[in-house]
Structures are given as structure tokens and as C-alpha cells.
Motif scaffolding. Structure first.
Motif, PDB file in Angstrom:
ATOM      1  N   VAL A 358      31.947  -0.189 -51.531  1.00  0.00           N
ATOM      2  CA  VAL A 358      32.373   0.980 -52.282  1.00  0.00           C
ATOM      3  C   VAL A 358      33.782   1.345 -51.833  1.00  0.00           C
ATOM      4  CG1 VAL A 358      31.822   3.364 -52.850  1.00  0.00           C
ATOM      5  CG2 VAL A 358      29.991   1.770 -52.287  1.00  0.00           C
ATOM      6  N   GLY A 359      34.664   1.521 -52.786  1.00  0.00           N
ATOM      7  CA  GLY A 359      36.037   1.883 -52.450  1.00  0.00           C
ATOM      8  C   GLY A 359      36.130   3.313 -51.959  1.00  0.00           C
ATOM      9  N   SER A 360      37.140   3.578 -51.123  1.00  0.00           N
ATOM     10  CA  SER A 360      37.314   4.925 -50.569  1.00  0.00           C
ATOM     11  C   SER A 360      38.504   5.650 -51.193  1.00  0.00           C
ATOM     12  CB  SER A 360      37.486   4.849 -49.052  1.00  0.00           C
ATOM     13  OG  SER A 360      36.303   4.386 -48.463  1.00  0.00           O
ATOM     14  N   GLY A 361      38.905   5.211 -52.365  1.00  0.00           N
ATOM     15  CA  GLY A 361      39.943   5.932 -53.100  1.00  0.00           C
ATOM     16  C   GLY A 361      41.363   5.621 -52.627  1.00  0.00           C
ATOM     17  N   ARG A 362      42.291   6.296 -53.286  1.00  0.00           N
ATOM     18  CA  ARG A 362      43.704   6.145 -52.971  1.00  0.00           C
ATOM     19  C   ARG A 362      44.085   6.993 -51.772  1.00  0.00           C
ATOM     20  NH1 ARG A 362      47.031   8.759 -55.950  1.00  0.00           N
ATOM     21  NH2 ARG A 362      45.468   9.480 -57.440  1.00  0.00           N
ATOM     22  N   VAL A 363      45.133   6.570 -51.078  1.00  0.00           N
ATOM     23  CA  VAL A 363      45.664   7.348 -49.962  1.00  0.00           C
ATOM     24  C   VAL A 363      46.464   8.518 -50.538  1.00  0.00           C
ATOM     25  CG1 VAL A 363      47.274   7.253 -48.012  1.00  0.00           C
ATOM     26  CG2 VAL A 363      45.770   5.303 -48.504  1.00  0.00           C
ATOM     27  N   PHE A 364      46.352   9.693 -49.918  1.00  0.00           N
ATOM     28  CA  PHE A 364      47.055  10.864 -50.424  1.00  0.00           C
ATOM     29  C   PHE A 364      48.565  10.711 -50.222  1.00  0.00           C
ATOM     30  CE2 PHE A 364      42.761  12.226 -49.675  1.00  0.00           C
ATOM     31  CZ  PHE A 364      42.471  12.812 -50.891  1.00  0.00           C
ATOM     32  N   ALA A 365      49.301  11.135 -51.234  1.00  0.00           N
ATOM     33  CA  ALA A 365      50.757  11.034 -51.160  1.00  0.00           C
ATOM     34  C   ALA A 365      51.234  11.904 -50.008  1.00  0.00           C
ATOM     35  CB  ALA A 365      51.369  11.497 -52.480  1.00  0.00           C
ATOM     36  N   GLY A 366      51.960  11.317 -49.098  1.00  0.00           N
ATOM     37  CA  GLY A 366      52.397  12.034 -47.902  1.00  0.00           C
ATOM     38  C   GLY A 366      51.969  11.255 -46.662  1.00  0.00           C
ATOM     39  N   GLU A 367      50.828  10.560 -46.765  1.00  0.00           N
ATOM     40  CA  GLU A 367      50.395   9.719 -45.644  1.00  0.00           C
ATOM     41  C   GLU A 367      50.749   8.268 -45.996  1.00  0.00           C
ATOM     42  OE1 GLU A 367      48.706  11.241 -42.776  1.00  0.00           O
ATOM     43  OE2 GLU A 367      49.523  12.930 -43.904  1.00  0.00           O
ATOM     44  N   LYS A 368      51.060   7.534 -44.945  1.00  0.00           N
ATOM     45  CA  LYS A 368      51.368   6.113 -45.131  1.00  0.00           C
ATOM     46  C   LYS A 368      50.265   5.324 -44.449  1.00  0.00           C
ATOM     47  CE  LYS A 368      54.941   4.053 -42.873  1.00  0.00           C
ATOM     48  NZ  LYS A 368      56.370   3.878 -42.559  1.00  0.00           N
ATOM     49  N   VAL A 369      49.651   4.415 -45.169  1.00  0.00           N
ATOM     50  CA  VAL A 369      48.587   3.603 -44.580  1.00  0.00           C
ATOM     51  C   VAL A 369      48.965   2.132 -44.699  1.00  0.00           C
ATOM     52  CG1 VAL A 369      46.178   2.884 -44.800  1.00  0.00           C
ATOM     53  CG2 VAL A 369      46.782   5.303 -45.034  1.00  0.00           C
ATOM     54  N   ARG A 370      48.823   1.430 -43.598  1.00  0.00           N
ATOM     55  CA  ARG A 370      49.072  -0.004 -43.589  1.00  0.00           C
ATOM     56  C   ARG A 370      47.842  -0.717 -43.048  1.00  0.00           C
ATOM     57  NH1 ARG A 370      52.406   1.414 -46.378  1.00  0.00           N
ATOM     58  NH2 ARG A 370      54.659   1.387 -46.174  1.00  0.00           N
ATOM     59  N   VAL A 371      47.583  -1.883 -43.604  1.00  0.00           N
ATOM     60  CA  VAL A 371      46.519  -2.729 -43.067  1.00  0.00           C
ATOM     61  C   VAL A 371      47.207  -3.783 -42.209  1.00  0.00           C
ATOM     62  CG1 VAL A 371      44.740  -4.400 -43.664  1.00  0.00           C
ATOM     63  CG2 VAL A 371      44.958  -2.273 -44.980  1.00  0.00           C
ATOM     64  N   VAL A 372      46.864  -3.786 -40.918  1.00  0.00           N
ATOM     65  CA  VAL A 372      47.633  -4.560 -39.944  1.00  0.00           C
ATOM     66  C   VAL A 372      46.712  -5.519 -39.197  1.00  0.00           C
ATOM     67  CG1 VAL A 372      49.086  -4.357 -37.873  1.00  0.00           C
ATOM     68  CG2 VAL A 372      49.232  -2.616 -39.667  1.00  0.00           C
ATOM     69  N   SER A 373      47.209  -6.710 -38.952  1.00  0.00           N
ATOM     70  CA  SER A 373      46.448  -7.638 -38.120  1.00  0.00           C
ATOM     71  C   SER A 373      46.482  -7.133 -36.679  1.00  0.00           C
ATOM     72  CB  SER A 373      47.070  -9.036 -38.189  1.00  0.00           C
ATOM     73  OG  SER A 373      46.665  -9.772 -37.044  1.00  0.00           O
ATOM     74  N   PRO A 374      45.323  -6.858 -36.090  1.00  0.00           N
ATOM     75  CA  PRO A 374      45.328  -6.304 -34.734  1.00  0.00           C
ATOM     76  C   PRO A 374      45.871  -7.315 -33.713  1.00  0.00           C
ATOM     77  CG  PRO A 374      43.068  -6.506 -35.587  1.00  0.00           C
ATOM     78  CD  PRO A 374      43.988  -6.973 -36.661  1.00  0.00           C
ATOM     79  N   ARG A 375      45.840  -8.582 -34.073  1.00  0.00           N
ATOM     80  CA  ARG A 375      46.283  -9.620 -33.136  1.00  0.00           C
ATOM     81  C   ARG A 375      47.805  -9.769 -33.179  1.00  0.00           C
ATOM     82  NH1 ARG A 375      46.626 -14.890 -33.555  1.00  0.00           N
ATOM     83  NH2 ARG A 375      45.987 -14.758 -35.730  1.00  0.00           N
TER      84      ARG A 375
END
Lengths: 564, 87
Positions: A358-375
């Protein structure tokens, strides 16, 4: 008197939650702010904004005597109606409130060390609580007290306090310190500033479509980020809160639905996934009669993995009561980002490897979200799974008194130097603009919306019995019938067993007891295995995930444990 | 309470129900469940206790304060107390 567009009106000079209450008490003194259910069924006392302001001044005038601004006060209250005035009283007095769970008096003794750990970590000088809990603490002995000075606020004499001048905090000052788990091993108090809160509150308004002609119905704990921030947000939105105590909901989940049904106008109310599941499964047919859920405009679902099955079951079960399936809105957030990170617009679902996500929606404008390789710390290509990193105005200030963890968690930078980011420890990916959560990077266990560190459970397991090997425990979550449960595997120390330190067969029961006492969480499985049976890294650390895999494969069976 | 049970369950019935409820929750076989052991000693947490009390309220048709746990801390004692039908 109807006040519309109160968000806009409050916006200009309001920099803190204190400003908000002062403004509400002045601009719309007689409007309902909070109402409280007495036992989950009957409406009880209520507070207009003015009444809340008066009560807050009264408490503040007692708290402020001889104290410096910025000192911490632990707030331990069983009920919302006791907690709300104390929270604002604390702010008016210039103290930083730290909400903590109130144990049932019968369980106070076993909860005391957890509360004390929070008191010590935050160096709280003050404990605000009720007369009856103060008495219970006193009976346990001064050494168990989580703070040196105790003030019972539910029976103040109503002394004149109208002359009290509330402490005017600044936007960057701390609103509260939020402890995300009852961890004694690694308590982490998230420092939320007034500025963090107000920014996140705007996201909530956008997401929940909060408005003065709607109500928030809540049974969530006030010491939990979701319960606290969603309720406080109503001062910003000018929306009344109808609050029920969590234990009243847990006793009879149908009360939540009845509260929504009985509230006039449109209702906003949300909870972690388990609560929807509980309602779908345990509310009886006879309770459905007369329920009107057609005005439930938004039912958010977050704080633990959102299950597609749960959404479907809940929607199907309560459709005859007028519940609209589209009211169910999964979202994503965490205390380290005040509350909410993503949620808009309506989430979509997709199938991945037989799992319905289930998707968790869009990120609110004002916050920046990145998907990052932890390695590699490189930003992942769109669609790839990585750790979710967040940066923006609602990311909290760090962990109280813990510079090392603050640096590691709140000040992360990507390989190309972008940052600072908050490392959420959650794994997910973007599909287009929508965020999907797939799991956790850390071994954190989430049960019924509460976070537990495996280290705490393992330390409790070690302390359970002399035959449990030091550093030989693994705690991990397993799914049983669609619900997350906790399992512990411990290694037996042969020397201790042979040396007459009790019999090994007592170990699983002792582990259950110790974990419940120290962490207030119950185990679905407690298994003892031979020394050396748990998989380790080359440096000797237990590999929890591998333990979990072996456990699920049946490698740690009971017969083996019976013959150490 | 909106639920009035047709008949007061007796102590043995209530004890069986409590044991079944908690053994399912804890993943312990009902046969090996010790009805004389304190709930805390068995590792039951406060959320489960609250849910159990709610269901017992429905079964007995009366409100139950979790304070009862201090006096009746295990399945047998609690079932005996409730089975007597005392208010």
C-alpha cells in the motif's frame, strides 16, 4: 459563532503553541477545545479554549515557582483530561514537557524502572502527575521516583492565577521531548521545537483536511507522537478534539466507532493498522446497529506497516454503517520528523512478489525525501528500494543529550555531500511521486504502533535466568496471522546450568516474565537453544535476521532446547 | 454496558476462557498453561490485559476495574472471583 479560515487568521503572529492557545482563548474563548469521554462511552468534562487557558495558568503558577525556563518536566497521566491542562501549564511555565505512559497502579512497580530511565535521560527535575499516582509512587519509595520534585495537578485549589504571565517561547525553543519507546537500554528523546510542530501541523491540515467545522476523535495515547501531535494540531486548525483513553478503546474497540458515530459533523480519526484490524475482527454484529460512519471523512493509518488486507476487511465490514472506503488513508511518518512525512493524495496499491503493498502517498511540499543506499550513501534510482532519508523544517532537532546518536541519525549526508538528512531506518521506494514503505533497515520491532528496541528485550531476557548466556539472545518480530509478534531465542550457558543455577527448562518462562516486567511487552515465542546455536558475525555479534530466518524455518525447535 | 449476557458464566467456564484466550496470545499450549501463575509471571502485557478485561466485562455483564488484578492476579483467582457473581 462560526470562525472560518482560522488557520489563516492564526498564521501571522503565531510562532509557538503557546501563542496559539493565547490567541484562541482571546479570539474565540467560548469555542469547544477538548471534550473527554469518562469511560469510553459517556461524554464527560469539556474545556473551551478560555477554560483551558485558565487551567494552564493555574498549573503554571505552581510549576513556575523557583524554576528556570527550559527545565524538563515528566508528565505521567492516565487520562487525557488530566494531561491536556498539565501539558499547557508546563509550556506556560517555561518548562519542556515530556509525556510518558502512565502505568496502571497495579503495574507501577514494574513500570517504574522504565519511567526512571526516561527521567534520568532527560534530567527531568519535575514530575507532574495525579494525586493518586503520586501516592502510589510515594508508596514504592523515593528511589523509584523518575524526578525529584512531584506536583499533583488534578486537585489544585483553583487559586487566583489570572495574573500569571505565560512564558513566551521562541519558534526554535523546544515544545516537548518525545520518547519514542520505553527503552531503558537506549532511551531516545526526540527534541521537537515549536517551529517543527507548526510546520508539521500545516501538513496535517493539508492531509486531514482539518477545519473548524470538523472534529478530531482520538483514543490514541497522549504520550505517543501520533496521539500528541494530531491532538495539538487541532489548536492550529481550530478544531475540537474528542478524546477517549486508550485503555477504554482496548477494552471495547467498538467504542471508537461509537464515538465517531455520535460526534456531530464530519469526523477525522486515525490509528495504527492494528486498531483497524481489531475493529474488523472483534466488533460484534449487534454493535453495528445504529452506527453511522458516513461522516467519517478521513481515517488515517500509520505508525506500523499498513496492510492491504486490513483496509479491505475494515471497509467491507463497516460499509453497511455508511463507512466510505476512500476515507481510509495510509500515511508515513515518525517522531523524528515530528509526525507526518507523506500522505497525500489517496494512496495506491501494487503487487510485488506476491505481497500487496500500500502506498503512503506523496511527500508534503516543504520536506525533501530521498531513497538512499545505506551502503554506498548514493541516492537510489527511481523504483529502487533504499533507506528513506528526510530533510526539511519538520525534522526534529535531534535526540536529547545524545550528540553521538544525533549526529548519526539526524546529520547524515549522501555520498555527494547533500544534507543534512534524517536517517529514518525505514526502507522504501518511490513510484512516481508516491512513497512506498517496504520494511526496516534496523532491527527495530514495531508492535501495535509502538517501537521496541531488540537490545532492550535481549537485556531483559539475559537478566531472566542465570542459565541464559550473556550476549546470547536474539529478539525479533515474526508475523502470526497477519499480526506482528515478538520472539526471543536465548542460548543456555552450560556451565551455569551444570553449576546448579536452576534448571534449563525454567528458562523460557523466566524469559517471558522478565521481558514483560521490564519492557511491558509479551512474547509469542521464547525458545532456549544450546550454546553456539545462534548465528553470529565474525566479530561475535548475534545476527538477528538470520536468527529470525532459522526460527521461521523451524531450526530452533523445542525438543532440542529441552536437551541442552 | 451494551451487552447483557444471557447467563452468568461460572468460575470453571471463565477460567477455561481466560486460559484459552491467553494461551492463544502467548503461543503456549492450553494444556501446559498454569492457571495459578500470575499474569505478570506468564509475561502478559498491559495491552493484552486490557483487551481481556473488556471481553470479561461482556461475558459477566459488569464493569471491571483492572485494579482487580492486584487482588486476583491469576486466571484461577480472577475466574473464581468473577464466577461468584459479586459486584
Amino acid at each position: 459563532m462560526k470562525i472560518k479560515a482560522s488557520v489563516g487568521r492564526a498564521g501571522r503572529d503565531v510562532k509557538t503553541l503557546v501563542d496559539l492557545l493565547l490567541w484562541r482563548a482571546d479570539a474565540e474563548p467560548d469555542r469547544l477545545g477538548f471534550s473527554f469521554y469518562t469511560d469510553g462511552e459517556k461524554p464527560g468534562s469539556a474545556l473551551t479554549w478560555r477554560q483551558l487557558d485558565v487551567k494552564a495558568r493555574e498549573i503554571a503558577s505552581r510549576v513556575a515557582r523557583g524554576g528556570d525556563p527550559g527545565r524538563r518536566a515528566l508528565l505521567i497521566y492516565p487520562r487525557w483530561e488530566q494531561f491536556v491542562p498539565a501539558f499547557f501549564g508546563c509550556l506556560y511555565a517555561g518548562c519542556v514537557p515530556i509525556p510518558a505512559p502512565a502505568p496502571h497502579p497495579a503495574l507501577l512497580k514494574r513500570a517504574a524502572p522504565r519511567l526512571r530511565a526516561v527521567g534520568e535521560d532527560s534530567s527531568a527535575s519535575l514530575l507532574l502527575t495525579t494525586v493518586s499516582l503520586a501516592r502510589e509512587f510515594a508508596a514504592l519509595g523515593a528511589s523509584t521516583l523518575p524526578a525529584a520534585v512531584v506536583l499533583a495537578t488534578d486537585a489544585l485549589d483553583g487559586a487566583e492565577s489570572s495574573g500569571f504571565r505565560p512564558h513566551r517561547a521562541k519558534s526554535e525553543d523546544l515544545l516537548c521531548v518525545q520518547y519514542t519507546s520505553g527503552s531503558t537500554h537506549s532511551p531516545r528523546g526526540v527534541m521537537i521545537s515549536h517551529g517543527n510542530f507548526l510546520k508539521n501541523s500545516r501538513y496535517l491540515t493539508e492531509f486531514l483536511e482539518s477545519a473548524p467545522d470538523r472534529s478530531l476523535v482520538t483514543w490514541l495515547p497522549h504520550y505517543h507522537d501520533m496521539g500528541l501531535v494530531s491532538a495539538l494540531h487541532c489548536l492550529d486548525a481550530g478544531m475540537p478534539v474528542r478524546a477517549m483513553n486508550p485503555v477504554d478503546f482496548l477494552k471495547h474497540p467498538g467504542r471508537w466507532l461509537r464515538a465517531v458515530s455520535h460526534t456531530e459533523g464530519r469526523v477525522i480519526s486515525g490509528a495504527p493498522n492494528f486498531a483497524y484490524d481489531l475493529c474488523a475482527k472483534s466488533v460484534e454484529e449487534s454493535e453495528l446497529a445504529g452506527l453511522d460512519l458516513s461522516r467519517w471523512s478521513l481515517a488515517w493509518n500509520s505508525a506500523e506497516p499498513v496492510r492491504s488486507d486490513t483496509l479491505q476487511d475494515f471497509a467491507r465490514r463497516f460499509k453497511p454503517c455508511g463507512f466510505r472506503p476512500e476515507a481510509l488513508r495510509p500515511c508515513y511518518g515518525l517522531a523524528e520528523a515530528t509526525l507526518i512525512v507523506s500522505g497525500a493524495p489517496p494512496a495506491t496499491r501494487m503487487q510485488i512478489g506476491g505481497r500487496s503493498l500500500v502506498g503512503s502517498g506523496r511527500v508534503f511540499a516543504g520536506e525533501k525525501v530521498r531513497v538512499v543506499s545505506p551502503r554506498t550513501r548514493r541516492v537510489c534510482a527511481p523504483g529502487r528500494v533504499g533507506e528513506i532519508w528526510v530533510s526539511g523544517p519538520s525534522v526534529a532537532q535531534g535526540y536529547w543529550g545524545n550528540a553521538r546518536q544525533t549526529r548519526a541519525v539526524f546529520r547524515a549526508r549522501t555520498a555527494d555531500g547533500d544534507g543534512p538528512f534524517l536517517r529514518t531506518g525505514d526502507l522504501g521506494f518511490f513510484r512516481g511521486p508516491e512513497l512506498f514503505i517496504t520494511g526496516r533497515l534496523k532491527d527495530m520491532i514495531v508492535l501495535r504502533g509502538r517501537k521496541y528496541y531488540p537490545e532492550d528485550v535481549e537485556l531483559a531476557a539475559e537478566a531472566a535466568h542465570p542459565a541464559v548466556r550473556r550476549g546470547g539472545c536474539a529478539a525479533f518480530g515474526i508475523e502470526v496471522g497477519g499480526v506482528e509478534k515478538l520472539a526471543v531465542v536465548v542460548e543456555l550457558d552450560r556451565a551455569a546450568v551444570n553449576g546448579g543455577a536452576g534448571t534449563a527448562s525454567d528458562v523460557p518462562a523466566a524469559v517471558r516474565r522478565s521481558v514483560a516486567e521490564r519492557c511491558d511487552v509479551e512474547l509469542y515465542a521464547a525458545v532456549a537453544v544450546r550454546r553456539g546455536d545462534l548465528p553470529r558475525t565474525t566479530s561475535g555479534k548475534i545476527r538477528r535476521r538470520e536468527c529470525r530466518r532459522l526460527f521461521l524455518a523451524g531450526a530452533f525447535s523445542a525438543p532440542k532446547a529441552a536437551a541442552p | 454496558m451494551s451487552h447483557t449476557p444471557p447467563r452468568q458464566p461460572d468460575a470453571a467456564e471463565l477460567e477455561r476462557w481466560i486460559v484459552a484466550r491467553l494461551s492463544r496470545e502467548l503461543g503456549i499450549p492450553a494444556e501446559t498453561f498454569d492457571a495459578d501463575a500470575d499474569f505478570t509471571a506468564l509475561g502478559v502485557d498491559s495491552v493484552t490485559l486490557a483487551g481481556m478485561f473488556g471481553e470479561l466485562e461482556k461475558r459477566t455483564g459488569r464493569p471491571l476495574d483492572p485494579y482487580l488484578l492486584t487482588e486476583y492476579p491469576n486466571a484461577r483467582a480472577l475466574a473464581r472471583f468473577l464466577g461468584r457473581g459479586e459486584a
